[in-house]
Design a protein around this motif. Structure first.
Motif, PDB file in Angstrom:
ATOM      1  N   PHE A 161       0.826  -1.208   0.000  1.00 14.10           N
ATOM      2  CA  PHE A 161       0.000   0.000   0.000  1.00 14.10           C
ATOM      3  C   PHE A 161       0.864   1.263   0.000  1.00 14.10           C
ATOM      4  CE2 PHE A 161      -3.346  -2.897   1.440  1.00 14.10           C
ATOM      5  CZ  PHE A 161      -4.436  -2.407   0.737  1.00 14.10           C
ATOM      6  N   HIS A 162       1.890   1.270   0.860  1.00 12.97           N
ATOM      7  CA  HIS A 162       2.641   2.505   1.087  1.00 12.97           C
ATOM      8  C   HIS A 162       3.439   2.899  -0.155  1.00 12.97           C
ATOM      9  CE1 HIS A 162       5.032   4.864   4.396  1.00 12.97           C
ATOM     10  NE2 HIS A 162       4.483   5.649   3.506  1.00 12.97           N
ATOM     11  N   TYR A 163       4.140   1.913  -0.710  1.00 12.69           N
ATOM     12  CA  TYR A 163       4.907   2.184  -1.937  1.00 12.69           C
ATOM     13  C   TYR A 163       4.008   2.114  -3.173  1.00 12.69           C
ATOM     14  CZ  TYR A 163       8.204   1.387  -5.762  1.00 12.69           C
ATOM     15  OH  TYR A 163       8.883   1.455  -6.952  1.00 12.69           O
ATOM     16  N   ASN A 183      10.254  12.689  -0.164  1.00 12.74           N
ATOM     17  CA  ASN A 183      10.308  12.197   1.215  1.00 12.74           C
ATOM     18  C   ASN A 183      10.217  10.670   1.262  1.00 12.74           C
ATOM     19  OD1 ASN A 183      10.281  14.909   1.851  1.00 12.74           O
ATOM     20  ND2 ASN A 183       8.227  14.902   2.760  1.00 12.74           N
ATOM     21  N   HIS A 184       9.333  10.091   0.461  1.00  9.56           N
ATOM     22  CA  HIS A 184       9.189   8.630   0.501  1.00  9.56           C
ATOM     23  C   HIS A 184      10.416   7.926  -0.060  1.00  9.56           C
ATOM     24  CE1 HIS A 184       4.936   9.410   1.456  1.00  9.56           C
ATOM     25  NE2 HIS A 184       5.021   8.248   2.050  1.00  9.56           N
ATOM     26  N   THR A 185      10.989   8.451  -1.145  1.00  8.98           N
ATOM     27  CA  THR A 185      12.206   7.845  -1.676  1.00  8.98           C
ATOM     28  C   THR A 185      13.306   7.876  -0.628  1.00  8.98           C
ATOM     29  OG1 THR A 185      11.583   8.528  -3.915  1.00  8.98           O
ATOM     30  CG2 THR A 185      13.907   7.993  -3.540  1.00  8.98           C
ATOM     31  N   GLY A 201       3.083  13.713   9.431  1.00  4.06           N
ATOM     32  CA  GLY A 201       4.323  14.426   9.194  1.00  4.06           C
ATOM     33  C   GLY A 201       5.507  13.494   9.165  1.00  4.06           C
ATOM     34  N   TRP A 202       6.661  14.082   9.323  1.00  5.09           N
ATOM     35  CA  TRP A 202       7.937  13.385   9.207  1.00  5.09           C
ATOM     36  C   TRP A 202       8.855  13.855  10.330  1.00  5.09           C
ATOM     37  CZ3 TRP A 202       8.565  10.045   4.978  1.00  5.09           C
ATOM     38  CH2 TRP A 202       7.574  10.130   3.991  1.00  5.09           C
ATOM     39  N   THR A 203       9.684  12.933  10.822  1.00  2.02           N
ATOM     40  CA  THR A 203      10.705  13.263  11.811  1.00  2.02           C
ATOM     41  C   THR A 203      12.056  12.975  11.181  1.00  2.02           C
ATOM     42  OG1 THR A 203       9.243  12.842  13.682  1.00  2.02           O
ATOM     43  CG2 THR A 203      11.614  12.669  14.089  1.00  2.02           C
ATOM     44  N   ILE A 250      11.901   9.450   9.399  1.00  5.95           N
ATOM     45  CA  ILE A 250      10.881   8.489   9.820  1.00  5.95           C
ATOM     46  C   ILE A 250       9.529   9.041   9.379  1.00  5.95           C
ATOM     47  CG2 ILE A 250       9.877   7.185  11.735  1.00  5.95           C
ATOM     48  CD1 ILE A 250      12.336   7.934  13.424  1.00  5.95           C
ATOM     49  N   ASP A 251       8.810   8.263   8.593  1.00  5.93           N
ATOM     50  CA  ASP A 251       7.457   8.639   8.169  1.00  5.93           C
ATOM     51  C   ASP A 251       6.513   8.351   9.343  1.00  5.93           C
ATOM     52  OD1 ASP A 251       4.972   8.964   6.943  1.00  5.93           O
ATOM     53  OD2 ASP A 251       5.476   7.754   5.177  1.00  5.93           O
ATOM     54  N   VAL A 252       5.864   9.390   9.854  1.00  6.64           N
ATOM     55  CA  VAL A 252       4.924   9.163  10.954  1.00  6.64           C
ATOM     56  C   VAL A 252       3.477   9.415  10.529  1.00  6.64           C
ATOM     57  CG1 VAL A 252       6.627   9.489  12.782  1.00  6.64           C
ATOM     58  CG2 VAL A 252       5.302  11.453  12.005  1.00  6.64           C
ATOM     59  N   GLU A 272       0.007   8.009   9.528  1.00  6.08           N
ATOM     60  CA  GLU A 272      -0.576   6.738   9.986  1.00  6.08           C
ATOM     61  C   GLU A 272      -0.456   5.634   8.943  1.00  6.08           C
ATOM     62  OE1 GLU A 272      -4.545   7.440  11.403  1.00  6.08           O
ATOM     63  OE2 GLU A 272      -3.815   7.946  13.408  1.00  6.08           O
ATOM     64  N   HIS A 273      -0.481   5.996   7.640  1.00  2.47           N
ATOM     65  CA  HIS A 273      -0.403   4.929   6.635  1.00  2.47           C
ATOM     66  C   HIS A 273       0.916   4.170   6.695  1.00  2.47           C
ATOM     67  CE1 HIS A 273       1.119   8.223   3.651  1.00  2.47           C
ATOM     68  NE2 HIS A 273       2.140   7.519   4.047  1.00  2.47           N
ATOM     69  N   ALA A 274       1.933   4.742   7.361  1.00  4.66           N
ATOM     70  CA  ALA A 274       3.231   4.068   7.457  1.00  4.66           C
ATOM     71  C   ALA A 274       3.181   2.875   8.407  1.00  4.66           C
ATOM     72  CB  ALA A 274       4.300   5.054   7.914  1.00  4.66           C
TER      73      ALA A 274
HETATM   74 MN    MN Z   1       4.091   7.722   3.783  1.00  6.27          MN
END
Ligand code: MN
Length: 216
Positions: free
Chosen positions: A25-27, A75-77, A124-126, A178-180, A182-184
Motif C-alpha cells: 500500500f505505502h509504496y 520524502n518517501h524515496t 508528518g515526518w521526523t 521516519i514517516d509518521v 498513519e499509513h506508514a
Molecule cells: Mn508515507
C-alpha cells in the motif's frame, strides 16, 4: 515525466517489522499515487521538456498541490533508503562522532528521535538533519528541534515537519527520516506509533545511508 523510483529492496524485505502488505500500500499506492498526481499537475501546468526536478519544485513552489506531491515523492524515496533489512545497531565513524558532539551519545539521539516522532502531531515526518550553515534555527518553531543546542551550521539536529514539508526548504541537509503518517504503520501497529518508532530504531534504521548523506 517524474518516475516512481524502484525500492532499494524487495517489498517483503523489511518483514516482520514492516509487512509486505504495508509496503504494497505505502509504496504501491501512496508513493505511486503522489507520482501520478504530480505528473498530472505538471501536465495541466504545461510543463514539457526540461521539466523541473523534484528538488527544484520543493525549493521554488509555494504551498499547494505541486509542492505537496513533489515533496511527498522525495520524502518517501528518502524514507525507503532510511531503512534496511540489515538495519539497526549503531552508527560509526564520522557520523558517530558528530552524533556524540551534537547529542552526547547515540542513545541520547534515539531518545530525542523517539520523543519527536511520538509527539509529531497529526501527519508528518521526523528527521535527523545537518543544520544549515549560518546559524539558522532548526526548522520553523518545530518542537522536535527544541533540544538541539547551538546556533552554528553543520551541527546535527532532530526536526519535525508537518504533512509534506521537508527540511530542504530550511536549508538543512536531511540524513534520515521516519514517516509518521498513519499509513506508514497502521496496518502493522494500528495506533501504536511508539511501537513502530521503537522498531524502526532497533531493527530498520540505515546508519550507512545517514553516514553517506553526512559525508556528502
Ligand atoms: Mn508515507
Amino acid at each position: 515525466m517524474i518516475e516512481l523510483p524502484a525500492l532499494p529492496y524487495a517489498q517483503g524485505a523489511l518483514a516482520p517489522h514492516i509487512s509486505e502488505r504495508t509496503m504494497g500500500f505505502h509504496y504501491g499506492k501512496h508513493h505511486a499515487g503522489y507520482v501520478a498526481n504530480l505528473n498530472r499537475l505538471l501536465a495541466d501546468a504545461g510543463a514539457g521538456d526540461g521539466e523541473p526536478t523534484l528538488e527544484t519544485l520543493i525549493a521554488c513552489m509555494g504551498p499547494g498541490a505541486i509542492f505537496n506531491n513533489a515533496a511527498q515523492i522525495w520524502n518517501h524515496t528518502f524514507y525507503w533508503q532510511s531503512m534496511s533489512p540489515d538495519g539497526g545497531g549503531d552508527p560509526s565513524g564520522e557520523l558517530a562522532a558528530a552524533i556524540d558532539s551534537s547529542f552526547g551519545s547515540v542513545d541520547a539521539l534515539r531518545v530525542e528521535l523517539t520523543a519527536a516522532a511520538t509527539g509529531n502531531f497529526g501527519s508528518g515526518w521526523t528527521w535527523l538533519v545537518r543544520r544549515a550553515a549560518g546559524g539558522g534555527g532548526a526548522g520553523s518553531g518545530d518542537p522536535g528541534g527544541a533540544g538541539a543546542g547551538g546556533a552554528g551550521g553543520g551541527e546535527l539536529a532532530v526536526v519535525n515537519t508537518d504533512d509534506a514539508d521537508n527540511p530542504l526548504t530550511s536549508g538543512h541537509t536531511p540524513l534520515l527520516t521516519i514517516d509518521v503518517w498513519e499509513h506508514a504503520y497502521y496496518l502493522d501497529y494500528q495506533n501504536a506509533r511508539p511501537a513502530y518508532i521503537a522498531t524502526f530504531l532497533e531493527h530498520l534504521v540505515n546508519w550507512d545511508f545517514a553516514a553517506a548523506n553526512y559525508a556528502g
